[in-house]
Design a protein around this motif. Structure first.
Motif, PDB file in Angstrom:
ATOM      1  N   ARG A  87       0.859  -1.186   0.000  1.00 53.55           N
ATOM      2  CA  ARG A  87       0.000   0.000   0.000  1.00 53.55           C
ATOM      3  C   ARG A  87       0.895   1.236   0.000  1.00 53.55           C
ATOM      4  O   ARG A  87       1.801   1.360   0.820  1.00 53.55           O
ATOM      5  N   ASP A  88       0.651   2.116  -0.965  1.00 50.81           N
ATOM      6  CA  ASP A  88       1.476   3.319  -1.143  1.00 50.81           C
ATOM      7  C   ASP A  88       2.957   2.968  -1.258  1.00 50.81           C
ATOM      8  O   ASP A  88       3.825   3.678  -0.748  1.00 50.81           O
ATOM      9  N   PRO A 129      -1.314   3.189  -4.762  1.00 47.89           N
ATOM     10  CA  PRO A 129      -2.043   3.062  -3.501  1.00 47.89           C
ATOM     11  C   PRO A 129      -2.251   1.618  -3.074  1.00 47.89           C
ATOM     12  O   PRO A 129      -2.368   1.331  -1.877  1.00 47.89           O
ATOM     13  N   PHE A 130      -2.280   0.706  -4.066  1.00 51.76           N
ATOM     14  CA  PHE A 130      -2.519  -0.698  -3.752  1.00 51.76           C
ATOM     15  C   PHE A 130      -1.923  -1.555  -4.859  1.00 51.76           C
ATOM     16  O   PHE A 130      -2.095  -1.251  -6.042  1.00 51.76           O
TER      17      PHE A 130
END
Length: 269
Positions: free
Chosen positions: A98-99, A246-247
């Motif tokens: 994530r990120d 982001p993912f």
């Protein structure tokens, strides 16, 4: 007694291996299983990021050779690489980011699947290990029963959109004469990383300690042998660290998708 318990792993069909993985009976690396069949590195991204990642792969075909993709965003059945291939369950271990930050390692991604995700299947070095073995060359990580050692290097990838970074390589030690033969053999397989990028002095490509791989396991380097380095499908994980989507989801190093495609389909004769 079932075939899963009696058949050597190299003779299991891809469907049998995926079934074992899907039901949690196989959670480790897949080197040497289903001899003759293509194994794939996995990158799964939201559609918004997928086009730039596709360009990144096209511009860096040695570390990121595409052998399959999902037909459309949200598809988790990957028909381009086999029958009944469910990307949510059929890889032994996944890494979740994530990120750009690694947050979890799981064996099933069904509960975090999203309708906008695009799957990329990238060629894997396990596919060229088979012709090396067939030619009588030793592959040390298979001999020692460990995951192949992998290293970050100073070899820059060509950037595309937010994706950039350096190439990760896998290493197999060989006598110099065998390294030359390996180059000849692997040149026939550009879809699974092709010929080695380098052999000899690790420091020339930014590797300071050959005994401490960044991914995988160290292997024995015998007297008179040189390390031989191939571009590696873990390279996209470095690019993902830089891009910080982001993912995203990747395979865990060494834990591949075993496809129904035959290695011979990828050979250039």
């Amino acid at each position: 007694m079932s075939i899963e318990n009696t058949t050597p792993t190299e003779y299991l069909t891809p469907a049998q291996v995926r079934e074992k993985i899907r039901f949690g009976q196989w959670k480790t690396n897949t080197s040497g299983v289903s001899s003759g069949y293509v194994q794939g590195n996995i990158v799964i991204l939201p559609k918004k990021w997928a086009d730039d990642f596709l360009k990144f792969c096209q511009m860096n075909p040695k570390p990121c050779p595409i052998v399959g993709m999902s037909d459309k965003p949200g598809d988790f059945m990957i028909s381009s690489v086999g029958e009944d291939v469910d990307i949510r369950t059929d890889v032994p271990s996944y890494k979740v980011f994530r990120d750009g930050v690694f947050v979890d390692e799981v064996h099933d991604i069904s509960n975090i699947w999203q309708d906008d995700l695009v799957t990329f299947v990238l060629g894997c070095s396990f596919s060229f290990e088979e012709p090396l073995l067939a030619d009588g060359l030793e592959v040390r990580n298979i001999t020692e029963g460990v995951n192949v050692p992998m290293y970050r290097t100073n070899i820059e990838c060509r950037p595309a959109g937010p994706f950039s970074g350096t190439t990760v390589v896998s290493m197999r030690p060989m006598l110099p004469k065998d390294a030359i033969r390996a180059i000849q053999i692997c040149t026939r397989f550009p879809s699974v990383h092709g010929a080695p990028l380098h052999f000899g002095n690790p420091e020339a490509i930014g590797i300071q300690d050959i005994s401490s791989p960044d991914f995988g396991n160290a292997v024995t380097i015998k007297e008179g042998e040189v390390p031989v380095f191939w571009a590696c499908g873990v390279t996209p994980q470095v690019a993902l660290e830089q891009a910080k989507p982001p993912f995203c989801i990747t395979h865990s190093p060494g834990c591949m998708l075993v496809t129904d495609m035959r290695n011979s389909q990828l050979a250039i004769l």
